[in-house]
Design a protein around this motif. Structure first.
Motif, PDB file in Angstrom:
ATOM      1  N   GLY A 191       0.821  -1.206   0.000  1.00  0.00           N
ATOM      2  CA  GLY A 191       0.000   0.000   0.000  1.00  0.00           C
ATOM      3  C   GLY A 191       0.851   1.251   0.000  1.00  0.00           C
ATOM      4  N   PHE A 192       0.344   2.287  -0.603  1.00  0.00           N
ATOM      5  CA  PHE A 192       1.079   3.566  -0.687  1.00  0.00           C
ATOM      6  C   PHE A 192       0.902   4.326   0.625  1.00  0.00           C
ATOM      7  CE2 PHE A 192       1.101   2.270  -5.004  1.00  0.00           C
ATOM      8  CZ  PHE A 192       2.139   2.942  -5.630  1.00  0.00           C
ATOM      9  N   THR A 193       1.640   3.874   1.645  1.00  0.00           N
ATOM     10  CA  THR A 193       1.658   4.504   2.950  1.00  0.00           C
ATOM     11  C   THR A 193       3.109   4.765   3.320  1.00  0.00           C
ATOM     12  OG1 THR A 193       1.745   2.362   4.082  1.00  0.00           O
ATOM     13  CG2 THR A 193      -0.443   3.291   3.663  1.00  0.00           C
ATOM     14  N   PHE A 194       3.333   5.586   4.355  1.00  0.00           N
ATOM     15  CA  PHE A 194       4.708   5.961   4.686  1.00  0.00           C
ATOM     16  C   PHE A 194       5.539   4.757   5.084  1.00  0.00           C
ATOM     17  CE2 PHE A 194       3.344   5.625   9.049  1.00  0.00           C
ATOM     18  CZ  PHE A 194       4.503   5.427   9.783  1.00  0.00           C
ATOM     19  N   GLU A 195       4.903   3.722   5.667  1.00  0.00           N
ATOM     20  CA  GLU A 195       5.643   2.551   6.106  1.00  0.00           C
ATOM     21  C   GLU A 195       6.373   1.862   4.954  1.00  0.00           C
ATOM     22  OE1 GLU A 195       1.851   2.446   8.757  1.00  0.00           O
ATOM     23  OE2 GLU A 195       2.366   3.019   6.705  1.00  0.00           O
ATOM     24  N   LYS A 196       5.773   1.875   3.776  1.00  0.00           N
ATOM     25  CA  LYS A 196       6.330   1.137   2.646  1.00  0.00           C
ATOM     26  C   LYS A 196       7.419   1.909   1.900  1.00  0.00           C
ATOM     27  CE  LYS A 196       3.729  -2.434   3.310  1.00  0.00           C
ATOM     28  NZ  LYS A 196       4.299  -3.712   3.789  1.00  0.00           N
ATOM     29  N   ASN A 197       7.552   3.216   2.199  1.00  0.00           N
ATOM     30  CA  ASN A 197       8.701   3.986   1.709  1.00  0.00           C
ATOM     31  C   ASN A 197       8.802   4.011   0.183  1.00  0.00           C
ATOM     32  OD1 ASN A 197      11.097   5.497   1.817  1.00  0.00           O
ATOM     33  ND2 ASN A 197      12.384   3.679   2.055  1.00  0.00           N
ATOM     34  N   HIS A 216      12.641  -2.103 -15.579  1.00  0.00           N
ATOM     35  CA  HIS A 216      11.282  -1.555 -15.491  1.00  0.00           C
ATOM     36  C   HIS A 216      10.739  -1.862 -14.102  1.00  0.00           C
ATOM     37  CE1 HIS A 216       7.715   0.025 -17.684  1.00  0.00           C
ATOM     38  NE2 HIS A 216       7.069  -0.563 -16.689  1.00  0.00           N
ATOM     39  N   LEU A 217      10.084  -0.863 -13.497  1.00  0.00           N
ATOM     40  CA  LEU A 217       9.551  -0.997 -12.149  1.00  0.00           C
ATOM     41  C   LEU A 217       8.036  -1.178 -12.204  1.00  0.00           C
ATOM     42  CD1 LEU A 217       9.901  -0.841  -9.048  1.00  0.00           C
ATOM     43  CD2 LEU A 217       9.702   1.657  -9.253  1.00  0.00           C
ATOM     44  N   HIS A 218       7.550  -2.173 -11.475  1.00  0.00           N
ATOM     45  CA  HIS A 218       6.119  -2.474 -11.422  1.00  0.00           C
ATOM     46  C   HIS A 218       5.644  -2.269  -9.990  1.00  0.00           C
ATOM     47  CE1 HIS A 218       6.368  -4.480 -15.424  1.00  0.00           C
ATOM     48  NE2 HIS A 218       7.603  -4.719 -15.011  1.00  0.00           N
ATOM     49  N   LEU A 219       4.685  -1.352  -9.798  1.00  0.00           N
ATOM     50  CA  LEU A 219       4.194  -0.997  -8.469  1.00  0.00           C
ATOM     51  C   LEU A 219       2.753  -1.464  -8.312  1.00  0.00           C
ATOM     52  CD1 LEU A 219       5.601   2.639  -8.164  1.00  0.00           C
ATOM     53  CD2 LEU A 219       6.582   0.527  -7.247  1.00  0.00           C
ATOM     54  N   ILE A 220       2.537  -2.389  -7.369  1.00  0.00           N
ATOM     55  CA  ILE A 220       1.207  -2.935  -7.109  1.00  0.00           C
ATOM     56  C   ILE A 220       0.706  -2.409  -5.771  1.00  0.00           C
ATOM     57  CG2 ILE A 220      -0.128  -5.034  -6.712  1.00  0.00           C
ATOM     58  CD1 ILE A 220       1.834  -6.512  -8.497  1.00  0.00           C
ATOM     59  N   GLY A 221      -0.479  -1.827  -5.770  1.00  0.00           N
ATOM     60  CA  GLY A 221      -1.062  -1.345  -4.529  1.00  0.00           C
ATOM     61  C   GLY A 221      -1.750  -0.003  -4.697  1.00  0.00           C
ATOM     62  N   ASP A 222      -2.550   0.323  -3.712  1.00  0.00           N
ATOM     63  CA  ASP A 222      -3.226   1.618  -3.639  1.00  0.00           C
ATOM     64  C   ASP A 222      -2.941   2.233  -2.275  1.00  0.00           C
ATOM     65  OD1 ASP A 222      -4.557   2.125  -6.100  1.00  0.00           O
ATOM     66  OD2 ASP A 222      -5.985   0.529  -5.633  1.00  0.00           O
ATOM     67  N   GLY A 223      -3.381   3.450  -2.079  1.00  0.00           N
ATOM     68  CA  GLY A 223      -3.192   4.066  -0.772  1.00  0.00           C
ATOM     69  C   GLY A 223      -3.108   5.572  -0.862  1.00  0.00           C
ATOM     70  N   PRO A 224      -3.076   6.235   0.282  1.00  0.00           N
ATOM     71  CA  PRO A 224      -3.175   7.697   0.335  1.00  0.00           C
ATOM     72  C   PRO A 224      -2.020   8.436  -0.326  1.00  0.00           C
ATOM     73  CG  PRO A 224      -2.628   6.788   2.498  1.00  0.00           C
ATOM     74  CD  PRO A 224      -3.021   5.644   1.623  1.00  0.00           C
ATOM     75  N   LEU A 225      -0.851   7.814  -0.459  1.00  0.00           N
ATOM     76  CA  LEU A 225       0.305   8.508  -1.043  1.00  0.00           C
ATOM     77  C   LEU A 225       0.513   8.184  -2.524  1.00  0.00           C
ATOM     78  CD1 LEU A 225       2.894   8.120   1.876  1.00  0.00           C
ATOM     79  CD2 LEU A 225       1.343  10.020   1.403  1.00  0.00           C
ATOM     80  N   LYS A 226      -0.412   7.465  -3.107  1.00  0.00           N
ATOM     81  CA  LYS A 226      -0.215   7.032  -4.490  1.00  0.00           C
ATOM     82  C   LYS A 226      -0.120   8.208  -5.458  1.00  0.00           C
ATOM     83  CE  LYS A 226      -2.046   3.974  -8.091  1.00  0.00           C
ATOM     84  NZ  LYS A 226      -3.116   3.015  -8.460  1.00  0.00           N
ATOM     85  N   ASN A 227      -1.022   9.167  -5.347  1.00  0.00           N
ATOM     86  CA  ASN A 227      -1.012  10.304  -6.273  1.00  0.00           C
ATOM     87  C   ASN A 227       0.271  11.117  -6.149  1.00  0.00           C
ATOM     88  OD1 ASN A 227      -3.492   9.665  -7.396  1.00  0.00           O
ATOM     89  ND2 ASN A 227      -4.647  10.944  -5.974  1.00  0.00           N
ATOM     90  N   THR A 228       0.791  11.216  -4.940  1.00  0.00           N
ATOM     91  CA  THR A 228       2.054  11.927  -4.729  1.00  0.00           C
ATOM     92  C   THR A 228       3.187  11.243  -5.476  1.00  0.00           C
ATOM     93  OG1 THR A 228       1.343  12.679  -2.545  1.00  0.00           O
ATOM     94  CG2 THR A 228       3.712  12.703  -2.987  1.00  0.00           C
ATOM     95  N   ILE A 229       3.229   9.916  -5.404  1.00  0.00           N
ATOM     96  CA  ILE A 229       4.282   9.161  -6.096  1.00  0.00           C
ATOM     97  C   ILE A 229       4.104   9.238  -7.612  1.00  0.00           C
ATOM     98  CG2 ILE A 229       5.290   6.862  -6.408  1.00  0.00           C
ATOM     99  CD1 ILE A 229       5.955   8.198  -3.735  1.00  0.00           C
ATOM    100  N   ILE A 230       2.865   9.174  -8.080  1.00  0.00           N
ATOM    101  CA  ILE A 230       2.616   9.307  -9.522  1.00  0.00           C
ATOM    102  C   ILE A 230       3.130  10.655 -10.024  1.00  0.00           C
ATOM    103  CG2 ILE A 230       0.793   9.578 -11.260  1.00  0.00           C
ATOM    104  CD1 ILE A 230      -0.823   7.468  -9.749  1.00  0.00           C
ATOM    105  N   GLN A 231       2.875  11.707  -9.231  1.00  0.00           N
ATOM    106  CA  GLN A 231       3.348  13.040  -9.614  1.00  0.00           C
ATOM    107  C   GLN A 231       4.871  13.082  -9.682  1.00  0.00           C
ATOM    108  OE1 GLN A 231       1.557  15.610 -10.638  1.00  0.00           O
ATOM    109  NE2 GLN A 231       3.408  16.842 -10.949  1.00  0.00           N
TER     110      GLN A 231
END
Length: 363
Positions: A191-197, A216-231
């Motif tokens: 999940g896109f949370t601070f714990e997962k870094n 190539h990097l494959h990211l599986i999961g959702d969470g509150p920080l996902k949009n920040t990482i996409i940006q």
């Protein structure tokens, strides 16, 4: 034996998924198991029975008297031998309900992380101390998790304690193809949370690109920080090098198709995704946090000092260039021997019987 498993929400999260799988195995062993969710959700969990949804309100979780009353009615009606709190607000709701409405029952808390990392102030510590003073037993997912909870709440030494890890289910797999040709595929599941870094994941991947552009990097999961990482991915011009999948209920085919799984987490209990990768014969590189060193070592993967991105990149690069087949074999054998859910369910049953035996002796 009658067992009530209490979960936070009907959601595809580690605690809920494992509780569902555990419950199915307990039923197979001849026990009566019911599941209760505090909050509704739209996931489809694997539990073979009906999951009763309490309909508690997250807005008033400290004064949710109606929900506490309903828990009391469920416990008094079912009369379970064991009530297990599976993370989230489950322990809070059970203890407050028991205190207010006076029902009888043995409460087991499943400690699946490192609670000390989440205690931000004196109130939190005192309130959680109150909750844990009223449990009958604690099942920690790793020795590190148990040491952490004892450090923060040493009075638990007088409580029934056990370390019981998470386990895996055997599942049917479909064939999945990732980036083909000379491209090496790196996967991260969480999940896109601070714990997962995830910021650390991006840092490591950028450093790796300097060594090898065909990754190539494959990211599986959702969470509150996902949009920040996409940006951040867009800002760094990495959109062609990184794929976001969102939540996937069964990531095993993707893990199997990858060349290496990375987990540079800040906080972990005992991450099931490492066991999944080992079972799928995919090499693992992870930071040495929480209970990870209890399953990952130099003989079956790459264990890196927390925060050492340079060594992390070196290990990933080494694994991609020259996979260690003995290491991969050792990892899979360990999972098959020690970490399948049929065995883990027997361990929980032994713990429950130990708790009940101790309670009977106290009478």
């Amino acid at each position: 034996m009658k067992i009530l498993q209490v979960i936070q929400r009907v959601q595809n999260r580690g605690a809920e998924t494992f509780a569902s799988q555990l419950s199915n195995h307990l039923i197979e062993y001849g026990h009566e198991v019911r599941m209760l969710a505090l909050f509704p959700g739209d996931a489809i969990l694997s539990f073979k029975g009906e999951i009763k949804v309490l309909g508690a309100s997250s807005r008033i979780r400290f004064i949710d008297i109606q929900a506490w009353k309903e828990i009391s009615e469920i416990v008094n009606s079912f009369n379970p031998d064991i009530i297990q709190a599976n993370a989230g607000d489950t322990l809070k709701y059970l203890i407050l309900s028991k205190k207010i409405f006076g029902w009888k029952g043995i409460i087991v808390s499943r400690n699946a992380s490192q609670i000390g990392k989440y205690l931000k102030g004196m109130f939190q510590k005192k309130f959680n101390g109150f909750l844990y003073r009223n449990v009958d037993a604690v099942a920690s997912v790793s020795r590190a998790s148990q040491q952490d909870i004892l450090y923060n709440f040493p009075f638990l030494e007088r409580t029934e304690l056990e370390v019981i890890p998470i386990g895996l289910e055997k599942k049917e797999l479909s064939d999945v193809s990732l980036e083909s040709g000379k491209t090496k595929n790196i996967i991260h599941v969480g999940g896109f949370t601070f714990e997962k870094n995830h910021q650390g994941v991006l840092n490591i991947f950028c450093r790796l690109l300097e060594k090898n552009s065909n990754v190539h990097l494959h990211l599986i999961g959702d969470g509150p920080l996902k949009n920040t990482i996409i940006q951040k991915v867009h800002e760094n011009g990495l959109t062609s090098k990184i794929t976001f999948y969102g939540f996937i209920s069964n990531p095993l085919p993707l893990i199997k198709a990858a060349d290496v799984l990375i987990l540079p987490s800040i906080i972990e209990g005992l991450p099931g995704v490492i066991l999944e990768a080992m079972f799928m014969e995919t090499p693992v590189v992870a930071y040495d946090v929480g209970g990870i060193s209890e399953i990952l070592n130099d003989g079956n993967g790459y264990l890196i000092d927390p925060g050492n991105e340079k060594e992390f990149v070196k290990a990933v690069d080494q694994s991609l260039r020259s996979p260690d087949h003995l290491m991969i074999k050792n990892a899979k054998e360990m999972v098959n021997r020690d970490y399948m859910n049929k065995k883990i369910a027997r361990d929980f049953l032994s713990f429950y019987e130990k708790i009940l035996g101790a309670k009977n002796c106290d009478k």
